[in-house]
Scaffold this active site. Structure first.
Site, PDB file in Angstrom:
ATOM      1  N   LYS A   1     -11.277   5.185   0.457  1.00 31.66           N
ATOM      2  CA  LYS A   1     -10.070   6.029   0.367  1.00 31.66           C
ATOM      3  C   LYS A   1     -10.240   7.062  -0.751  1.00 31.66           C
ATOM      4  CE  LYS A   1      -7.693   4.259   3.710  1.00 31.66           C
ATOM      5  NZ  LYS A   1      -7.392   5.031   4.916  1.00 31.66           N
TER       6      LYS A   1
ATOM      7  N   TYR B   1     -13.274  -0.929   0.428  1.00 27.08           N
ATOM      8  CA  TYR B   1     -12.204  -0.243   1.168  1.00 27.08           C
ATOM      9  C   TYR B   1     -11.550   0.818   0.281  1.00 27.08           C
ATOM     10  CZ  TYR B   1      -7.535   0.617   3.024  1.00 27.08           C
ATOM     11  OH  TYR B   1      -6.379   1.228   3.447  1.00 27.08           O
TER      12      TYR B   1
ATOM     13  N   TYR C   1      -1.023  -0.046  14.153  1.00 25.20           N
ATOM     14  CA  TYR C   1       0.305  -0.405  13.622  1.00 25.20           C
ATOM     15  C   TYR C   1       1.095   0.825  13.153  1.00 25.20           C
ATOM     16  CZ  TYR C   1       3.510  -2.439  10.090  1.00 25.20           C
ATOM     17  OH  TYR C   1       4.594  -2.776   9.314  1.00 25.20           O
TER      18      TYR C   1
ATOM     19  N   PHE D   1      -4.866   8.435  10.970  1.00 27.54           N
ATOM     20  CA  PHE D   1      -4.671   7.012  10.664  1.00 27.54           C
ATOM     21  C   PHE D   1      -5.925   6.185  10.933  1.00 27.54           C
ATOM     22  CE2 PHE D   1      -0.476   8.605  11.968  1.00 27.54           C
ATOM     23  CZ  PHE D   1       0.304   8.185  10.917  1.00 27.54           C
TER      24      PHE D   1
ATOM     25  N   SER E   1      -3.811   5.376   0.202  1.00 23.70           N
ATOM     26  CA  SER E   1      -3.294   4.046  -0.108  1.00 23.70           C
ATOM     27  C   SER E   1      -3.064   3.908  -1.609  1.00 23.70           C
ATOM     28  CB  SER E   1      -4.335   3.018   0.341  1.00 23.70           C
ATOM     29  OG  SER E   1      -4.048   1.743  -0.180  1.00 23.70           O
TER      30      SER E   1
HETATM   31  P1  NAD Z   1      -4.539  -0.414  12.262  1.00 23.24           P
HETATM   32  O1  NAD Z   1      -5.830  -1.103  12.217  1.00 23.24           O
HETATM   33  O2  NAD Z   1      -3.393  -1.075  12.942  1.00 23.24           O
HETATM   34  O3  NAD Z   1      -4.709   1.043  12.914  1.00 23.24           O
HETATM   35  C1  NAD Z   1      -5.902   1.795  12.796  1.00 23.24           C
HETATM   36  C2  NAD Z   1      -6.282   2.266  14.190  1.00 23.24           C
HETATM   37  O4  NAD Z   1      -7.489   3.017  14.094  1.00 23.24           O
HETATM   38  C3  NAD Z   1      -6.537   1.096  15.150  1.00 23.24           C
HETATM   39  O5  NAD Z   1      -5.801   1.290  16.344  1.00 23.24           O
HETATM   40  C4  NAD Z   1      -8.034   1.169  15.408  1.00 23.24           C
HETATM   41  O6  NAD Z   1      -8.390   0.732  16.703  1.00 23.24           O
HETATM   42  C5  NAD Z   1      -8.313   2.649  15.183  1.00 23.24           C
HETATM   43  N1  NAD Z   1      -9.704   2.927  14.825  1.00 23.24           N
HETATM   44  C6  NAD Z   1     -10.490   2.262  13.932  1.00 23.24           C
HETATM   45  N2  NAD Z   1     -11.711   2.797  13.902  1.00 23.24           N
HETATM   46  C7  NAD Z   1     -11.705   3.854  14.761  1.00 23.24           C
HETATM   47  C8  NAD Z   1     -12.677   4.788  15.170  1.00 23.24           C
HETATM   48  N3  NAD Z   1     -13.929   4.762  14.674  1.00 23.24           N
HETATM   49  N4  NAD Z   1     -12.333   5.725  16.079  1.00 23.24           N
HETATM   50  C9  NAD Z   1     -11.080   5.761  16.606  1.00 23.24           C
HETATM   51  N5  NAD Z   1     -10.126   4.881  16.263  1.00 23.24           N
HETATM   52  C10 NAD Z   1     -10.431   3.933  15.349  1.00 23.24           C
HETATM   53  O7  NAD Z   1      -4.154  -0.036  10.753  1.00 23.24           O
HETATM   54  P2  NAD Z   1      -2.791   0.531  10.156  1.00 23.24           P
HETATM   55  O8  NAD Z   1      -2.167  -0.529   9.330  1.00 23.24           O
HETATM   56  O9  NAD Z   1      -2.013   1.196  11.232  1.00 23.24           O
HETATM   57  O10 NAD Z   1      -3.386   1.598   9.142  1.00 23.24           O
HETATM   58  C11 NAD Z   1      -3.511   2.972   9.491  1.00 23.24           C
HETATM   59  C12 NAD Z   1      -4.139   3.720   8.333  1.00 23.24           C
HETATM   60  O11 NAD Z   1      -3.332   3.543   7.161  1.00 23.24           O
HETATM   61  C13 NAD Z   1      -5.538   3.224   7.941  1.00 23.24           C
HETATM   62  O12 NAD Z   1      -6.320   4.347   7.612  1.00 23.24           O
HETATM   63  C14 NAD Z   1      -5.299   2.367   6.715  1.00 23.24           C
HETATM   64  O13 NAD Z   1      -6.403   2.329   5.867  1.00 23.24           O
HETATM   65  C15 NAD Z   1      -4.127   3.095   6.083  1.00 23.24           C
HETATM   66  N6  NAD Z   1      -3.301   2.210   5.227  1.00 23.24           N
HETATM   67  C16 NAD Z   1      -2.757   1.097   5.755  1.00 23.24           C
HETATM   68  C17 NAD Z   1      -1.995   0.251   4.948  1.00 23.24           C
HETATM   69  C18 NAD Z   1      -1.408  -1.031   5.488  1.00 23.24           C
HETATM   70  O14 NAD Z   1      -1.048  -1.894   4.672  1.00 23.24           O
HETATM   71  N7  NAD Z   1      -1.282  -1.212   6.789  1.00 23.24           N
HETATM   72  C19 NAD Z   1      -1.778   0.582   3.603  1.00 23.24           C
HETATM   73  C20 NAD Z   1      -2.343   1.759   3.106  1.00 23.24           C
HETATM   74  C21 NAD Z   1      -3.106   2.579   3.940  1.00 23.24           C
HETATM   75  C1  WQD Z   2       0.869  -8.846  -1.246  1.00 25.58           C
HETATM   76  C2  WQD Z   2       1.154  -9.983  -2.224  1.00 25.58           C
HETATM   77  C3  WQD Z   2      -0.737 -11.408  -2.604  1.00 25.58           C
HETATM   78  C4  WQD Z   2      -1.055 -13.104   1.390  1.00 25.58           C
HETATM   79  C5  WQD Z   2      -3.236  -4.837   0.584  1.00 25.58           C
HETATM   80  C6  WQD Z   2      -4.400  -3.955   0.297  1.00 25.58           C
HETATM   81  C7  WQD Z   2      -3.933  -2.559   0.034  1.00 25.58           C
HETATM   82  C8  WQD Z   2      -3.018  -2.052   1.153  1.00 25.58           C
HETATM   83  C9  WQD Z   2      -1.942  -3.023   1.507  1.00 25.58           C
HETATM   84  C10 WQD Z   2      -4.300  -0.760   2.706  1.00 25.58           C
HETATM   85  C11 WQD Z   2       0.024 -10.234  -3.220  1.00 25.58           C
HETATM   86  C12 WQD Z   2       0.365 -12.165  -1.935  1.00 25.58           C
HETATM   87  C13 WQD Z   2      -0.647 -12.361   0.295  1.00 25.58           C
HETATM   88  C14 WQD Z   2      -0.907 -14.501   1.373  1.00 25.58           C
HETATM   89  C15 WQD Z   2       0.086 -14.322  -0.801  1.00 25.58           C
HETATM   90  N1  WQD Z   2      -3.735  -1.839   2.376  1.00 25.58           N
HETATM   91  N2  WQD Z   2      -0.079 -12.959  -0.777  1.00 25.58           N
HETATM   92  N3  WQD Z   2      -0.315 -15.055   0.271  1.00 25.58           N
HETATM   93  O1  WQD Z   2      -2.879  -7.024  -1.621  1.00 25.58           O
HETATM   94  O2  WQD Z   2      -0.777  -5.692  -2.167  1.00 25.58           O
HETATM   95  O3  WQD Z   2      -2.381  -4.828  -0.548  1.00 25.58           O
HETATM   96  O4  WQD Z   2      -2.511  -4.322   1.709  1.00 25.58           O
HETATM   97  O5  WQD Z   2      -4.496   0.221   2.057  1.00 25.58           O
HETATM   98  O6  WQD Z   2      -5.069  -1.770  -0.096  1.00 25.58           O
HETATM   99  O7  WQD Z   2      -5.091  -4.456  -0.827  1.00 25.58           O
HETATM  100  O8  WQD Z   2      -1.017  -6.745   0.090  1.00 25.58           O
HETATM  101  O9  WQD Z   2       0.107  -8.226   1.692  1.00 25.58           O
HETATM  102  O10 WQD Z   2      -2.259  -8.775   0.992  1.00 25.58           O
HETATM  103  O11 WQD Z   2      -0.409  -9.063  -0.659  1.00 25.58           O
HETATM  104  O12 WQD Z   2       0.608 -14.887  -1.788  1.00 25.58           O
HETATM  105  O13 WQD Z   2      -1.267 -15.214   2.311  1.00 25.58           O
HETATM  106  O14 WQD Z   2       1.270 -11.191  -1.445  1.00 25.58           O
HETATM  107  O15 WQD Z   2      -1.412 -12.203  -3.530  1.00 25.58           O
HETATM  108  O16 WQD Z   2       0.604 -10.632  -4.437  1.00 25.58           O
HETATM  109  P1  WQD Z   2      -1.816  -6.136  -1.179  1.00 25.58           P
HETATM  110  P2  WQD Z   2      -0.928  -8.239   0.624  1.00 25.58           P
END
Ligand code: NAD
Ligand code: WQD
Length: 342
Positions: free
Chosen positions: A154, A150, A13, A82, A126
């Site tokens: 991080k 998780y 993503y 990522f 994160s």
């Molecule tokens: P995502 O799952 O869409 O993308 C991660 C990608 O990494 C995927 O395409 C997956 O196939 C690939 N991947 C996983 N394991 C792998 C491996 N061993 N080798 C090679 N590729 C691998 O997730 P995203 O939402 O795009 O998140 C990207 C990064 O950002 C992650 O590290 C996630 O922890 C961090 N992050 C995401 C969010 C969020 O809410 N989406 C929030 C904070 C941090």
């Molecule tokens: C947002 C709000 C829920 C789903 C998570 C990870 C965090 C980061 C981002 C990677 C909260 C509420 C949600 C639903 C709901 N990822 N909710 N009904 O929990 O802030 O963060 O994603 O690093 O580490 O913990 O995001 O989108 O899950 O929730 O009411 O079906 O929406 O309770 O208040 P969150 P979220």
């Protein structure tokens, strides 16, 4: 010659959006991904948008020989890292996989960088590293803790990166602490594509709007917030990835470990988000108020002053754009799935 950035997890993503931002800013992206949580469709979409096939190598960040071959083949200046596993609930069920990929995989990436003499990395951290921080908004100096495996991964990676910077004054790390990335590219052809039941709010809301799910469970309506529901700092994914391009420039002249919050700096409640989504989509989003989700905090939002000052970056896209772009992607995606099943 364009500067070349290695984008791990670039089929996912945020990584796929980062590749577009890199192309727009004149960089060459080399994508690696093992498709653990993605597929080729995002790569096809990148080609559709940019008109050029992305440079892609299928492989795993835990595979040292694979990483060495990538660094040998391309002249990488910086790594945007990522790749990783990101589902909080899953991390409680299978913690060792999370440590293996997120910590072990990052360790392999860093060791391969050392072997190749690459000393610049942008890490996807994160807001989860702030745990259940009572004082909001959080600054980079707020105490760090984790409430689930998780989050622990991080944290461990941040410590690892700090120690590496301590050992090598030439190493530069931007640890970008994302708040709640949502939305999609304006084209509507790339976006968040969760497998199974979405754990995060926005994909769930979007699936209710298309009729794929009957209603949203709103987790908690008795928090001390504006309307009792959870408050988060939702940030448009395109703003987020533009922050990465700004961080690339920052790392040219700054070494050491720099943590930076990437958020808007404003909290929006779950019900405010639902109302905004209804307004832009013209669809009713049915919901039911239920119990709090274990592990959730009432409110989480950033103080983005450091990002403004250090990177010259700020998030500019509105909640309405976040919803409109999610909706456009959701409709495209639902149509594609229907065609595939027909
Ligand atoms: P995502 O799952 O869409 O993308 C991660 C990608 O990494 C995927 O395409 C997956 O196939 C690939 N991947 C996983 N394991 C792998 C491996 N061993 N080798 C090679 N590729 C691998 O997730 P995203 O939402 O795009 O998140 C990207 C990064 O950002 C992650 O590290 C996630 O922890 C961090 N992050 C995401 C969010 C969020 O809410 N989406 C929030 C904070 C941090
Ligand atoms: C947002 C709000 C829920 C789903 C998570 C990870 C965090 C980061 C981002 C990677 C909260 C509420 C949600 C639903 C709901 N990822 N909710 N009904 O929990 O802030 O963060 O994603 O690093 O580490 O913990 O995001 O989108 O899950 O929730 O009411 O079906 O929406 O309770 O208040 P969150 P979220």
């Amino acid at each position: 010659m364009k500067e070349t950035i290695l984008v791990t997890g670039g089929a996912g993503y945020i990584g796929s959006h980062a590749c577009l931002a890199l192309a727009e800013a004149g960089y060459e992206a080399v994508i690696i991904d093992n498709f653990a949580n993605s597929d080729r469709s995002s790569l096809d979409a990148l080609q559709l948008i940019t008109g050029a096939a992305p440079i892609f190598l299928e492989g795993d960040i835990r595979d040292a020989a694979f990483l060495d071959s990538v660094f040998a083949r391309f002249r990488i200046s910086t790594v945007m890292h990522f790749a990783g596993l990101k589902a909080v609930g899953e991390s409680v069920a299978i913690p060792l996989e999370y440590y293996e990929v997120n910590v072990g995989g990052t360790l392999e990436v860093l060791k391969a960088m050392q072997r190749a003499g690459v000393r610049s990395i942008i890490f996807s951290s994160s807001a989860t590293v702030y745990g259940d921080c009572k004082v909001q908004p959080v600054t980079e100096a707020s105490p760090r803790s984790a409430t689930n495996p998780y989050g622990q991964t991080k944290l461990v990676v941040e410590y690892m990166l700090e120690d590496l910077c301590g050992s090598d004054p030439e190493f530069g790390v931007a640890s970008l602490r994302y708040f709640n990335p949502v939305g999609a590219h304006k084209s509507g052809v790339i976006g968040e594509n969760p497998r199974g039941v979405p754990a995060n709010l926005m994909p769930f809301v979007a699936q209710v709007a298309t009729g794929q799910r009957p209603y949203l469970n709103v987790f908690g309506s008795d928090y001390e917030t504006v309307d009792g529901t959870g408050v988060r700092d939702f940030i448009h994914v395109v703003d987020l990835v533009e922050g990465h391009v700004a961080a690339l420039k920052y790392l040219k002249s700054h070494k050491g470990f720099t943590p930076i919050n990437l958020g808007v700096g404003r909290g929006v409640s779950v019900l405010e988000m639902v109302a905004a989504f209804e307004a832009v989509s013209g669809r009713k989003v049915e919901y039911r108020l239920c119990d709090r989700r274990p592990g959730d905090v009432a409110a989480s939002y950033a103080d983005p002053a450091n990002a403004n000052a250090l990177l010259g970056w700020r998030a500019v896209r509105s909640v309405e754009e976040m919803c409109a772009d999610t909706w456009r992607w959701q409709q495209h995606h639902a149509a594609r799935n229907a065609a595939a099943q027909a």
